[in-house]
Scaffold this motif. Structure first.
Motif, PDB file in Angstrom:
ATOM      1  N   ALA A 115       0.835  -1.202   0.000  1.00 30.19           N
ATOM      2  CA  ALA A 115       0.000   0.000   0.000  1.00 30.19           C
ATOM      3  C   ALA A 115       0.874   1.258   0.000  1.00 30.19           C
ATOM      4  N   ARG A 116       1.962   1.221   0.743  1.00 29.77           N
ATOM      5  CA  ARG A 116       2.879   2.366   0.763  1.00 29.77           C
ATOM      6  C   ARG A 116       3.424   2.632  -0.638  1.00 29.77           C
ATOM      7  N   GLY A 117       3.755   1.565  -1.357  1.00 26.18           N
ATOM      8  CA  GLY A 117       4.228   1.711  -2.734  1.00 26.18           C
ATOM      9  C   GLY A 117       3.152   2.308  -3.631  1.00 26.18           C
ATOM     10  N   GLN A 118       1.909   1.884  -3.430  1.00 25.57           N
ATOM     11  CA  GLN A 118       0.810   2.426  -4.225  1.00 25.57           C
ATOM     12  C   GLN A 118       0.586   3.907  -3.928  1.00 25.57           C
ATOM     13  N   ILE A 119       0.692   4.288  -2.675  1.00 25.35           N
ATOM     14  CA  ILE A 119       0.524   5.700  -2.311  1.00 25.35           C
ATOM     15  C   ILE A 119       1.657   6.537  -2.897  1.00 25.35           C
ATOM     16  N   ASP A 120       2.880   6.021  -2.844  1.00 25.08           N
ATOM     17  CA  ASP A 120       4.005   6.728  -3.468  1.00 25.08           C
ATOM     18  C   ASP A 120       3.758   6.912  -4.966  1.00 25.08           C
ATOM     19  N   ALA A 121       3.191   5.885  -5.600  1.00 26.62           N
ATOM     20  CA  ALA A 121       2.898   5.970  -7.036  1.00 26.62           C
ATOM     21  C   ALA A 121       1.833   7.034  -7.305  1.00 26.62           C
ATOM     22  N   THR A 168      -7.721   5.130  -9.035  1.00 25.52           N
ATOM     23  CA  THR A 168      -7.730   3.664  -9.002  1.00 25.52           C
ATOM     24  C   THR A 168      -6.641   3.141  -8.072  1.00 25.52           C
ATOM     25  N   GLN A 169      -5.437   3.706  -8.175  1.00 18.28           N
ATOM     26  CA  GLN A 169      -4.334   3.297  -7.297  1.00 18.28           C
ATOM     27  C   GLN A 169      -4.625   3.662  -5.845  1.00 18.28           C
ATOM     28  N   LEU A 170      -5.216   4.824  -5.642  1.00 12.39           N
ATOM     29  CA  LEU A 170      -5.541   5.261  -4.293  1.00 12.39           C
ATOM     30  C   LEU A 170      -6.586   4.345  -3.656  1.00 12.39           C
ATOM     31  N   ALA A 171      -7.572   3.939  -4.432  1.00 16.38           N
ATOM     32  CA  ALA A 171      -8.598   3.023  -3.927  1.00 16.38           C
ATOM     33  C   ALA A 171      -7.985   1.669  -3.565  1.00 16.38           C
ATOM     34  N   ALA A 172      -7.057   1.193  -4.387  1.00 15.65           N
ATOM     35  CA  ALA A 172      -6.386  -0.077  -4.099  1.00 15.65           C
ATOM     36  C   ALA A 172      -5.578   0.019  -2.810  1.00 15.65           C
ATOM     37  N   ALA A 173      -4.909   1.147  -2.606  1.00 12.28           N
ATOM     38  CA  ALA A 173      -4.124   1.339  -1.381  1.00 12.28           C
ATOM     39  C   ALA A 173      -5.036   1.382  -0.160  1.00 12.28           C
ATOM     40  N   ALA A 174      -6.149   2.078  -0.276  1.00 10.17           N
ATOM     41  CA  ALA A 174      -7.095   2.165   0.846  1.00 10.17           C
ATOM     42  C   ALA A 174      -7.634   0.781   1.216  1.00 10.17           C
ATOM     43  N   LYS A 175      -7.954  -0.014   0.210  1.00 12.20           N
ATOM     44  CA  LYS A 175      -8.465  -1.365   0.464  1.00 12.20           C
ATOM     45  C   LYS A 175      -7.396  -2.228   1.137  1.00 12.20           C
ATOM     46  N   ALA A 176      -6.151  -2.097   0.691  1.00  8.78           N
ATOM     47  CA  ALA A 176      -5.062  -2.867   1.286  1.00  8.78           C
ATOM     48  C   ALA A 176      -4.857  -2.483   2.754  1.00  8.78           C
ATOM     49  N   ILE A 177      -4.951  -1.203   3.053  1.00  6.10           N
ATOM     50  CA  ILE A 177      -4.801  -0.743   4.439  1.00  6.10           C
ATOM     51  C   ILE A 177      -5.940  -1.274   5.302  1.00  6.10           C
ATOM     52  N   ASP A 178      -7.169  -1.214   4.780  1.00  5.42           N
ATOM     53  CA  ASP A 178      -8.314  -1.746   5.527  1.00  5.42           C
ATOM     54  C   ASP A 178      -8.147  -3.233   5.815  1.00  5.42           C
ATOM     55  N   ARG A 179      -7.762  -3.989   4.800  1.00  5.99           N
ATOM     56  CA  ARG A 179      -7.590  -5.432   4.978  1.00  5.99           C
ATOM     57  C   ARG A 179      -6.490  -5.736   5.996  1.00  5.99           C
ATOM     58  N   ALA A 180      -5.422  -4.965   5.957  1.00 10.34           N
ATOM     59  CA  ALA A 180      -4.347  -5.162   6.929  1.00 10.34           C
ATOM     60  C   ALA A 180      -4.856  -4.908   8.344  1.00 10.34           C
ATOM     61  N   GLY A 181      -5.651  -3.875   8.515  1.00 12.86           N
ATOM     62  CA  GLY A 181      -6.205  -3.563   9.833  1.00 12.86           C
ATOM     63  C   GLY A 181      -7.079  -4.681  10.357  1.00 12.86           C
ATOM     64  N   TYR A 182      -7.983  -5.178   9.510  1.00 12.92           N
ATOM     65  CA  TYR A 182      -8.854  -6.277   9.947  1.00 12.92           C
ATOM     66  C   TYR A 182      -8.049  -7.541  10.236  1.00 12.92           C
ATOM     67  N   SER A 183      -7.030  -7.769   9.445  1.00 13.77           N
ATOM     68  CA  SER A 183      -6.186  -8.947   9.667  1.00 13.77           C
ATOM     69  C   SER A 183      -5.451  -8.852  11.004  1.00 13.77           C
ATOM     70  N   ILE A 184      -4.982  -7.662  11.326  1.00 10.86           N
ATOM     71  CA  ILE A 184      -4.285  -7.461  12.604  1.00 10.86           C
ATOM     72  C   ILE A 184      -5.246  -7.696  13.774  1.00 10.86           C
ATOM     73  N   ILE A 185      -6.467  -7.185  13.665  1.00 10.40           N
ATOM     74  CA  ILE A 185      -7.455  -7.403  14.728  1.00 10.40           C
ATOM     75  C   ILE A 185      -7.774  -8.891  14.859  1.00 10.40           C
ATOM     76  N   ALA A 186      -7.969  -9.574  13.738  1.00  7.94           N
ATOM     77  CA  ALA A 186      -8.274 -11.009  13.781  1.00  7.94           C
ATOM     78  C   ALA A 186      -7.128 -11.783  14.420  1.00  7.94           C
ATOM     79  N   THR A 187      -5.905 -11.422  14.083  1.00  9.10           N
ATOM     80  CA  THR A 187      -4.739 -12.090  14.676  1.00  9.10           C
ATOM     81  C   THR A 187      -4.716 -11.857  16.183  1.00  9.10           C
ATOM     82  N   GLY A 188      -5.015 -10.632  16.606  1.00 14.35           N
ATOM     83  CA  GLY A 188      -5.052 -10.323  18.032  1.00 14.35           C
ATOM     84  C   GLY A 188      -6.135 -11.098  18.756  1.00 14.35           C
TER      85      GLY A 188
END
Length: 86
Positions: free
Chosen positions: A18-24, A40-60
């Protein structure tokens, strides 16, 4: 609760992508490139950040449940974490 680095490795990889997409997106905007491609790239980055957040919560949740059992889960705290992502 501290999470094991190996448990969140997929989330870290997703956030780096996502960081790479935001830089792009920044480069595209600074170069005056097509708006649609940047959004389009910004939307992809936002989705990746959201998924990472939910994944972190699920792992916790899994780790907390494994270590402390169902009584160790603080439902109110978990709800606040989920709502922070919405």
């Amino acid at each position: 609760m501290k999470l094991e680095p190996t448990a969140v490795k997929p989330s870290v990889a997703r956030l780096k992508r996502a960081r790479g997409q935001i830089d792009a997106v920044i480069r595209m905007l600074e170069a005056g490139e097509d708006c649609e491609a940047a959004v389009t790239q910004l939307a992809a980055a936002a989705k990746a950040i959201d998924r990472a957040g939910y994944s972190i919560i699920a792992t916790g949740l899994k780790q907390c449940y494994r270590e402390e059992g169902p009584d160790g889960l603080d439902a109110e705290r978990m709800e606040k974490l989920f709502l922070a992502l919405s």
